[in-house]
Design an enzyme around this catalytic site. Structure first.
Site, PDB file in Angstrom:
ATOM      1  N   ARG A  57     -13.843   3.552  -0.177  1.00  0.00           N
ATOM      2  CA  ARG A  57     -12.796   2.856   0.558  1.00  0.00           C
ATOM      3  C   ARG A  57     -13.403   2.009   1.674  1.00  0.00           C
ATOM      4  O   ARG A  57     -14.587   2.063   1.940  1.00  0.00           O
ATOM      5  CB  ARG A  57     -11.814   3.865   1.172  1.00  0.00           C
ATOM      6  CG  ARG A  57     -10.818   4.484   0.171  1.00  0.00           C
ATOM      7  CD  ARG A  57      -9.479   4.730   0.861  1.00  0.00           C
ATOM      8  NE  ARG A  57      -8.979   3.517   1.494  1.00  0.00           N
ATOM      9  CZ  ARG A  57      -8.140   3.518   2.533  1.00  0.00           C
ATOM     10  NH1 ARG A  57      -7.708   4.661   3.028  1.00  0.00           N
ATOM     11  NH2 ARG A  57      -7.732   2.377   3.054  1.00  0.00           N
ATOM     12  N   GLU A  85      -6.441  -2.087  14.013  1.00  0.00           N
ATOM     13  CA  GLU A  85      -7.578  -2.641  13.273  1.00  0.00           C
ATOM     14  C   GLU A  85      -7.515  -4.168  13.300  1.00  0.00           C
ATOM     15  O   GLU A  85      -6.465  -4.763  13.039  1.00  0.00           O
ATOM     16  CB  GLU A  85      -7.543  -2.149  11.829  1.00  0.00           C
ATOM     17  CG  GLU A  85      -7.718  -0.650  11.705  1.00  0.00           C
ATOM     18  CD  GLU A  85      -7.342  -0.113  10.327  1.00  0.00           C
ATOM     19  OE1 GLU A  85      -7.959   0.856   9.889  1.00  0.00           O
ATOM     20  OE2 GLU A  85      -6.417  -0.679   9.709  1.00  0.00           O
ATOM     21  N   ASP A 139      -8.915  11.264   1.272  1.00  0.00           N
ATOM     22  CA  ASP A 139      -8.484  11.574   2.637  1.00  0.00           C
ATOM     23  C   ASP A 139      -9.467  11.039   3.677  1.00  0.00           C
ATOM     24  O   ASP A 139     -10.684  11.148   3.514  1.00  0.00           O
ATOM     25  CB  ASP A 139      -8.359  13.089   2.789  1.00  0.00           C
ATOM     26  CG  ASP A 139      -7.595  13.488   4.033  1.00  0.00           C
ATOM     27  OD1 ASP A 139      -8.162  13.376   5.137  1.00  0.00           O
ATOM     28  OD2 ASP A 139      -6.431  13.911   3.913  1.00  0.00           O
ATOM     29  N   ASP A 140      -8.937  10.485   4.778  1.00  0.00           N
ATOM     30  CA  ASP A 140      -9.788   9.972   5.851  1.00  0.00           C
ATOM     31  C   ASP A 140     -10.753  11.030   6.380  1.00  0.00           C
ATOM     32  O   ASP A 140     -11.900  10.725   6.722  1.00  0.00           O
ATOM     33  CB  ASP A 140      -8.929   9.469   7.022  1.00  0.00           C
ATOM     34  CG  ASP A 140      -8.282   8.121   6.740  1.00  0.00           C
ATOM     35  OD1 ASP A 140      -8.474   7.583   5.628  1.00  0.00           O
ATOM     36  OD2 ASP A 140      -7.576   7.605   7.627  1.00  0.00           O
ATOM     37  N   TYR A 144     -10.796  -1.289  18.113  1.00  0.00           N
ATOM     38  CA  TYR A 144      -9.502  -0.913  18.696  1.00  0.00           C
ATOM     39  C   TYR A 144      -9.607   0.494  19.248  1.00  0.00           C
ATOM     40  O   TYR A 144     -10.476   1.279  18.841  1.00  0.00           O
ATOM     41  CB  TYR A 144      -8.366  -1.011  17.668  1.00  0.00           C
ATOM     42  CG  TYR A 144      -8.420   0.028  16.571  1.00  0.00           C
ATOM     43  CD1 TYR A 144      -7.658   1.196  16.641  1.00  0.00           C
ATOM     44  CD2 TYR A 144      -9.232  -0.145  15.450  1.00  0.00           C
ATOM     45  CE1 TYR A 144      -7.702   2.158  15.645  1.00  0.00           C
ATOM     46  CE2 TYR A 144      -9.281   0.805  14.444  1.00  0.00           C
ATOM     47  CZ  TYR A 144      -8.528   1.955  14.544  1.00  0.00           C
ATOM     48  OH  TYR A 144      -8.591   2.909  13.546  1.00  0.00           O
ATOM     49  N   ARG A 187      -3.788  -5.556  13.023  1.00  0.00           N
ATOM     50  CA  ARG A 187      -2.728  -4.718  12.466  1.00  0.00           C
ATOM     51  C   ARG A 187      -1.812  -4.262  13.592  1.00  0.00           C
ATOM     52  O   ARG A 187      -2.257  -4.001  14.711  1.00  0.00           O
ATOM     53  CB  ARG A 187      -3.367  -3.514  11.775  1.00  0.00           C
ATOM     54  CG  ARG A 187      -2.412  -2.499  11.192  1.00  0.00           C
ATOM     55  CD  ARG A 187      -3.202  -1.420  10.458  1.00  0.00           C
ATOM     56  NE  ARG A 187      -2.364  -0.330   9.964  1.00  0.00           N
ATOM     57  CZ  ARG A 187      -2.802   0.641   9.160  1.00  0.00           C
ATOM     58  NH1 ARG A 187      -4.061   0.646   8.775  1.00  0.00           N
ATOM     59  NH2 ARG A 187      -1.987   1.585   8.751  1.00  0.00           N
ATOM     60  N   TYR A 189      -7.317  -2.379   1.873  1.00  0.00           N
ATOM     61  CA  TYR A 189      -8.192  -3.029   2.831  1.00  0.00           C
ATOM     62  C   TYR A 189      -9.029  -4.114   2.144  1.00  0.00           C
ATOM     63  O   TYR A 189      -9.308  -4.043   0.947  1.00  0.00           O
ATOM     64  CB  TYR A 189      -9.125  -2.004   3.476  1.00  0.00           C
ATOM     65  CG  TYR A 189      -8.489  -1.118   4.519  1.00  0.00           C
ATOM     66  CD1 TYR A 189      -7.147  -0.737   4.453  1.00  0.00           C
ATOM     67  CD2 TYR A 189      -9.234  -0.636   5.582  1.00  0.00           C
ATOM     68  CE1 TYR A 189      -6.583   0.077   5.410  1.00  0.00           C
ATOM     69  CE2 TYR A 189      -8.677   0.194   6.549  1.00  0.00           C
ATOM     70  CZ  TYR A 189      -7.356   0.551   6.454  1.00  0.00           C
ATOM     71  OH  TYR A 189      -6.790   1.367   7.405  1.00  0.00           O
ATOM     72  N   GLU A 234      -9.941  -3.355  -1.752  1.00  0.00           N
ATOM     73  CA  GLU A 234      -9.511  -2.156  -2.460  1.00  0.00           C
ATOM     74  C   GLU A 234      -8.475  -2.533  -3.508  1.00  0.00           C
ATOM     75  O   GLU A 234      -7.602  -3.369  -3.266  1.00  0.00           O
ATOM     76  CB  GLU A 234      -8.911  -1.156  -1.474  1.00  0.00           C
ATOM     77  CG  GLU A 234      -9.896  -0.647  -0.436  1.00  0.00           C
ATOM     78  CD  GLU A 234      -9.253   0.251   0.604  1.00  0.00           C
ATOM     79  OE1 GLU A 234      -9.989   0.959   1.318  1.00  0.00           O
ATOM     80  OE2 GLU A 234      -8.002   0.245   0.719  1.00  0.00           O
TER      81      GLU A 234
END
Length: 416
Positions: free
Chosen positions: A30, A229, A54-55, A184, A245, A356, A377
């Site tokens: 990702r 972001e 998952d992050d 950010y 964003r 993304y 992605e």
């Protein structure tokens, strides 16, 4: 000059090459970042390697190097960047920037302690992220060890941040030599007693260096509306453009008049809608064609082979076009930044789940125009099944994006 009428029919999409693909073991790729490196250019395609989508399962950063072979790009094997890590931390958000005067590539990323999720950091106000960087001086073949720049670049300001991140995507270098890395933070705006969080707000900003990357500093934050972001682009007249964003339904833009040391108040861009929960997007500045150039449908003349760049810049933007979900990767063009009304409707370059992305300029290509690439992605069922690469030209963009309303109303589509 008015563009010639387009023929009706399906809009063409550029050829797509899958560079990273989800594996049966669960390994997922990702958060792409793309950096062209001369000569050629060589293309460096970065991504996160995660143990699952998952992050909190982010693991390593990975790289594939592409070299030009005629009209095609030949891609080398996947390489795990073993040095881009801190012990006990997971590596996330690749954000490369190249110093043109030294040839040095700085790959920024955040190292997050263990599997601490961003949501926990925001809820507790306890930052678990570190600002890190690895350096290559041979076009990405070898990388040095990770440097933790948190104390140098952020200092005491970290005490008021719940968490932060860079990019993701590419940084920029200004004509002055200043290197800029988009970032950010979730600023702590108030705490309850006993150290519990009262409220936080996200704000875009930038890290910068004026000494070829020897030292790094952080700018002030975009001061008003919530922004996350982001990416940066240089405009004419000494302006730096930030596109971020936002949870407010549309993208946010903010300008800097001091090369990114600070930012003016941000404003929403109604012509750039967000998906329901928001998504990262990429922004890319490039020199506008000179006023005397012919429209893309007219025959080229020998003098059209050069791409002159003046003070005027145009912008490209990539982002999913779905309003309710991350669907259909689109490219939009602004011929009159920073006017928030100047964005075209999108040219969809991939139909299906998309997420993304990162844009890059490849320099002049045949037909006297500029070449671009997008790393994004994509998938058949969900957006994190693969990371794809495609190329297109400014000619392709002008042929396929609908005219923007500002220039259409003025009776022309080329700067004058």
């Amino acid at each position: 000059m008015q563009p010639s009428a387009r023929t009706m029919g399906p809009t063409p999409m550029p050829a797509r090459k899958v560079l990273f693909q989800q594996e049966r073991t669960g390994l997922t790729y990702r958060v792409p970042a793309l950096l062209p490196v001369p000569p050629g250019p060589t293309l460096l395609a970065f991504a996160e390697q995660r143990l699952s989508p998952d992050d909190s399962h982010a693991h390593h950063l990975v790289l594939r190097r592409g070299t030009r072979a005629g009209s095609l790009v030949q891609w080398g094997p996947l390489c795990v960047l073993d040095t881009a890590t801190l012990p006990g931390h997971r590596s996330m958000n690749p954000c490369p920037v190249r110093d043109a005067s030294t040839g040095t590539i700085f790959l920024f990323f955040i190292a997050v302690r263990g599997r601490t999720p961003e949501t926990l950091q925001i809820r507790t106000g306890k930052n678990a992220a570190r600002l890190c960087c690895v350096v290559s001086r041979d076009a990405g073949l070898k990388w040095g060890g990770a440097q933790d720049l948190t104390k140098q670049a952020i200092g005491d300001a970290e005490q008021g941040w719940a968490t932060f991140a860079v990019g993701p995507g590419h940084g920029v270098q200004l004509s002055s030599g200043r290197l800029l890395v988009p970032a950010y933070t979730y600023r702590v705006d108030g705490r309850e007693c006993f150290g519990h969080i009262c409220r936080t707000s996200p704000h875009a900003f930038a890290f910068f260096s004026d000494d070829h990357g020897h030292t790094w500093h952080c700018s002030s934050l975009v001061p008003n509306l919530r922004s996350g972001e982001c990416q940066l682009a240089a405009l004419g007249g000494g302006l730096l453009y930030c596109n971020a964003r936002s949870p407010l339904g549309h993208r946010l833009q903010a300008l800097s008049t001091d090369e990114g040391s600070s930012f003016l108040a941000g404003q929403l861009v109604p012509s750039l809608p967000e998906t329901a929960r928001g998504c990262q997007g990429s922004i890319l500045g490039f020199p506008a064609p000179s006023p005397g150039r012919s429209a893309p449908d007219e025959p080229e003349s020998p003098e059209d082979e050069e791409i002159p760049g003046g003070d005027l810049s145009w912008l490209l933007y990539s982002h999913p076009t779905g309003h309710r979900a991350r669907l259909h990767m689109g490219i939009r063009l602004s011929r009159s930044p920073p006017d928030p009304r100047s964005w075209t409707e999108p040219w969809v370059i991939y139909e299906g789940p998309s997420g993304y992305s990162d844009l890059a300029c490849l320099g002049p290509v045949p037909r006297g125009t500029l070449g671009f690439a997008c790393l994004f992605e994509s998938g058949a069922r969900v957006s994190y099944e693969e990371v794809s690469f495609c190329e297109f030209s400014l000619h392709d963009v002008l042929e396929n994006v609908p005219p923007d309303h500002v220039n259409e109303a003025a009776g022309h589509c080329w700067p004058c």
